[in-house]
Design an enzyme around this catalytic site. Structure first.
Site, short mmCIF file in Angstrom:
data_model
loop_
_atom_site.label_atom_id
_atom_site.label_comp_id
_atom_site.label_asym_id
_atom_site.label_seq_id
_atom_site.Cartn_x
_atom_site.Cartn_y
_atom_site.Cartn_z
N PHE A 1 0.90 -1.09 0.09
CA PHE A 1 -0.02 0.06 -0.13
C PHE A 1 0.86 1.37 -0.07
O PHE A 1 1.69 1.37 0.82
CB PHE A 1 -0.90 -0.08 1.40
N ASP B 1 9.28 2.23 1.36
CA ASP B 1 8.27 2.92 1.64
C ASP B 1 7.90 2.93 3.28
O ASP B 1 7.68 1.84 3.89
CB ASP B 1 6.93 2.87 1.13
N LYS C 1 2.92 10.06 8.21
CA LYS C 1 2.39 9.63 9.40
C LYS C 1 3.09 10.07 10.68
O LYS C 1 2.87 11.30 10.97
CB LYS C 1 2.30 8.14 9.35
#
Ligand code: PMP
Length: 384
Positions: free
Chosen positions: A129, A214, A243
């Site tokens: 993702f 990532d 995040k």
């Protein structure tokens, strides 16, 4: 009218009706509209690194917005430069940083960067993702989220995650980059076999392709390391962050090392708010606090305690606890994660049923041993 009623009339529904409306947060505790408190075992999905309303973040953000809130990126300010220097120092390697506003945009940046190698083939992973913008979706390997939006940009081959042989077969001399997560977060906290990242490094180096990790979910202390890949000793060409980096303020970063940091020529990429001083001040406070309060060690310790505690319940519904540090997946032996999450919420603990059979825990890095123990006790009750 409740907040949820008003939400239903005014906002697009991207995840389904929210189970509760939150009004306040302090440390690892959130309070809802009705005044009920919850231990936040999800941390805004790995965002609230220092929990809620941490004095260091509140102070840094207040000071910065009162000093210099935003400047055009035609100018330079201290916070983004200091943050770029700090991220490179934490990685221990020279490079250059591009700041974005989110994880998806950090991945868009690295996707564009990869095109500047003169190649256009990309390899990503099944189940991976990378965000919801069109470019990030093209990298994402989750058909239900991706397929309604085809056609997508890019020549992207998706290979099974954790399978070094499949990666070796897919990467060629036309491959611009390989992008993958050190641990697949949204796919259910999936941990690759030992040596996978090292194999990915070896394969990409052999073909002259960039290795991009990532670390939007795994970075900034989440696994007990500044960046998850540091546990493997590999040196990627770039990492993407978001995040937890801003501790609740929107910020993303594409950190490119060595020659990869020099690919972007002036005029080729940019964004209005990227590197804005307030988000960068928050990020500096987050990183400074993690360092000053020894939170990397705490994450390892409390994460291990949580894992052992859950395993020790020895309940037939719990098959496995996987992950690293405070990114844990409780893998169930049947698709009961939604019911279990509802039960835990009623017991005062917020978790995420990330897959039908997986509960994800990504609590604030400040989670205490007592809070971890209280969660395990509540889980035991709800399972019973
Ligand atoms: N990459 C990973 C690994 C993620 O977990 C996420 C968010 N869940 C993203 C990218 C996208 O980040 P954002 O939602 O900030 O765009």
């Amino acid at each position: 009218m409740t907040l949820v009623d008003r939400w239903q009339r005014s906002m697009m529904d991207n995840y389904g009706t929210p189970p509760l409306a939150l009004v306040r947060g302090s440390g690892a505790v959130l309070t809802d509209e009705a005044g009920k408190s919850y231990v936040d075992m999800l941390g805004g999905i790995a965002v609230n690194a220092l929990g809620h309303a941490h004095p260091a973040v509140v102070e840094a953000v207040s000071r910065q917005i009162g000093t210099l809130g935003h400047v055009s990126n035609l100018y330079v300010a201290e916070p983004p430069v200091a943050l770029a220097e700090l991220l490179l120092a934490l990685a221990g390697r020279p490079g250059r940083v591009f700041f974005s506003n989110s994880g998806a945009e950090a991945n868009e940046a690295v996707f564009k960067l990869s095109r500047l190698t003169g190649r256009d083939h990309v390899v990503a992973t099944v189940g991976g993702f990378h965000g919801r913008t069109m470019g990030a979706l093209a990298l994402t390997g989750q058909p239900a989220k991706v397929d309604p939006f085809r056609p997508l940009p890019g020549e992207v081959t998706h290979v099974p995650f954790g399978d070094a042989a499949a990666l070796a077969d897919a990467v060629t001399d036309a491959t611009a980059m390989v992008i993958l997560e050190p641990i697949q977060g949204e796919n259910g906290v999936v941990v690759p076999p030992p040596g996978y990242l090292a194999a990915a490094r070896e394969i990409t180096t052999r073909h002259g392709a960039l290795l991009v990790l990532d670390e939007v979910q795994t970075g900034i202390g989440r696994t007990g390391h500044w960046f998850a890949h540091q546990a493997d000793g590999v040196e990627p060409d770039a990492i993407t962050l978001a995040k937890g980096l801003g501790g609740g303020l929107p910020i993303g970063a594409c950190v490119a090392f060595g020659a990869a940091g020099d690919l972007l020529a002036p005029g080729l990429h940019g964004t209005t708010f990227g590197g804005n001083p307030v988000s960068c001040a928050a990020a500096l406070a987050v990183i400074g606090t993690i360092a000053n309060e020894g939170l990397l060690d705490s994450v390892k310790r409390v994460g291990e305690r949580l894992r052992r505690g859950i395993e020790a319940l020895d309940h037939p519904l719990v098959g496995e606890v996987r992950g690293a540090g405070l990114l844990l997946g409780i893998v169930l032996t049947s698709p009961a994660s939604k019911d279990l999450a509802d039960g835990l919420r009623d017991a005062g603990f917020l978790v995420n049923p990330v897959q039908p059979n997986v509960i994800r825990l990504a609590p604030p890095l400040i989670l205490t041993a007592d809070q971890a123990d209280a969660f395990v006790a509540a889980l035991a009750k709800v399972l019973a």
